[in-house]
Motif scaffolding. Structure first.
Motif, short mmCIF file in Angstrom:
data_model
loop_
_atom_site.label_atom_id
_atom_site.label_comp_id
_atom_site.label_asym_id
_atom_site.label_seq_id
_atom_site.Cartn_x
_atom_site.Cartn_y
_atom_site.Cartn_z
N CYS A 71 4.07 16.56 12.68
CA CYS A 71 4.10 17.02 11.29
C CYS A 71 4.06 15.83 10.34
O CYS A 71 3.31 15.84 9.35
CB CYS A 71 5.37 17.84 11.05
N THR B 47 0.65 14.25 10.15
CA THR B 47 -0.31 15.06 9.41
C THR B 47 -0.08 14.98 7.91
O THR B 47 -1.04 15.02 7.12
CB THR B 47 -0.23 16.53 9.86
N HIS B 48 1.18 14.86 7.49
CA HIS B 48 1.51 15.00 6.06
C HIS B 48 2.09 13.75 5.42
O HIS B 48 2.58 13.82 4.29
CB HIS B 48 2.51 16.15 5.89
N ASP C 213 1.59 12.84 1.71
CA ASP C 213 2.20 13.64 0.66
C ASP C 213 3.38 12.86 0.09
O ASP C 213 4.37 12.62 0.80
CB ASP C 213 2.69 14.98 1.24
N LEU D 13 6.87 14.23 0.73
CA LEU D 13 7.35 14.48 2.10
C LEU D 13 8.77 13.96 2.25
O LEU D 13 9.09 12.84 1.82
CB LEU D 13 6.44 13.78 3.11
N LYS E 116 11.92 18.65 4.20
CA LYS E 116 10.69 19.43 4.34
C LYS E 116 10.26 19.53 5.79
O LYS E 116 9.87 20.60 6.27
CB LYS E 116 9.57 18.79 3.51
N VAL E 117 10.28 18.41 6.51
CA VAL E 117 9.87 18.41 7.92
C VAL E 117 10.82 19.27 8.74
O VAL E 117 10.40 20.05 9.60
CB VAL E 117 9.82 16.98 8.47
N GLY F 12 0.14 7.80 -0.09
CA GLY F 12 1.43 8.47 -0.23
C GLY F 12 2.47 7.70 -1.03
O GLY F 12 3.57 8.20 -1.24
#
Length: 320
Positions: A212, A215-216, A219, A222, A226-227, A283
């Motif tokens: 995860c 992939t993110h 952001d 992040l 959130k994860v 990011g």
């Protein structure tokens, strides 16, 4: 990587070689196109993803006699329902639900509209080691909300992004994780909660979390929360999982962002982008913070890294 087939004969041959003997019957008028991705080609446990136009995957007597195997497959429905019959026992799965089929029995699975299946195959012995007799769970429905199934879905998806298939050590670990999660889900289905989770389940959760993050990470919003929320676990538990591997969330995320920025700075395809644009796209929300971390990591400023290999340094608006 998914392989796409328009020839039914080619698909049959590929399935027989890499999975088990299968046939396919398209719904009348459907184009009969399908793709298969062998995500985990393990020695004992294997994982594959199937996508198809409307039709039914068949396991018939003619192939049973060719590859007699004492194994089971967990089938997870994709975004559409899935109809499954195994040994004459039918079950209809809603999206995200699952069931187990016995591979030495005739049966079929599919739908009258395009469908997808995530499948994990494992031997009867793997279930027995977890105190499960395969017949106890055949053709029974696994709820989408099942914690073990939710984690297994995420883990099987993460395997598509992680190079488990190309590394023997990773492949062996992934096989254990998948088998343990199936056993835990089966015990959950039968009302036999495990006294404690095997270490491989923690490893599987960590694998999903790292997937995860990978992939993110670009952001800027992040966060651990959130994860963790995406997995249905607490932020505190996720911190513990990372700490067991010697990782800190912010350091790991920043390392991924710095690697991305370094690649973009040295890629001629991004020569027209400013350092600020590259930092933000990776990011980072603060260019000064990015500059400090970049210099500490690579012992050079972003501008110096970009100018290496150039005949003339370019002017930029950041990275001094």
């Amino acid at each position: 990587m998914a392989r796409h087939f328009v020839s039914l004969d080619q698909w049959r041959e590929e399935m027989s070689r890499t999975w088990i003997g299968l046939d396919f019957k398209p719904v009348e008028g459907a184009p009969g196109r399908f793709s298969t991705s062998l995500v985990l080609p393990g020695a004992e446990v294997s994982v594959a993803h199937f996508e198809s136009h409307a039709g039914y995957v068949l396991r018939e007597q003619s192939v049973l006699s060719r590859d007699r195997i004492d194994s089971y497959a967990l089938l997870i429905a994709g975004r559409t329902p899935l109809e499954v019959v195994n040994g004459g026992r039918p079950i209809r799965l809603a999206p995200g639900e699952a069931t187990v089929v016995q591979n030495n029995r005739c049966g079929w699975s599919g739908y009258h509209r395009p469908f997808a299946i995530k499948a994990a195959m494992l031997p009867a012995a793997a279930l027995s080691r977890g105190g499960i007799e395969g017949e106890e769970i055949v053709s029974r429905g696994w709820r989408r909300s099942s914690p073990a199934l939710s984690l297994l879905r995420e883990y099987m998806t993460a395997l598509e992004r992680l190079p488990a298939a190309t590394n023997a050590q990773l492949r062996d670990a992934a096989e254990r994780h998948v088998a343990d999660l199936i056993v835990i889900g089966a015990r959950e289905l039968l009302g036999r909660p495990a006294d404690q989770l095997p270490a491989s389940v923690h490893a599987a959760r960590l694998g999903v979390a790292l997937g995860c993050i990978a992939t993110h990470f670009a952001d800027p919003e992040l966060s651990v929360a959130k994860v963790a929320a995406a997995q249905g676990i607490s932020a505190r538990y996720l911190h513990r999982l990372l700490e067991r591997e010697g990782l800190r969330f912010s350091e790991h995320v920043n390392a991924l962002r710095l690697d991305r920025a370094h690649r973009d700075l040295t890629d001629p395809a991004h020569a027209g982008r400013s350092i600020t644009e590259i930092a933000l796209a990776a990011g980072f929300g603060d260019v000064s913070h990015f500059n400090r971390l970049f210099r500490r990591r690579f012992d050079a400023t972003p501008t110096a890294v970009r100018n290496r290999g150039r005949s003339e340094p370019d002017r930029d608006d950041g990275g001094r």
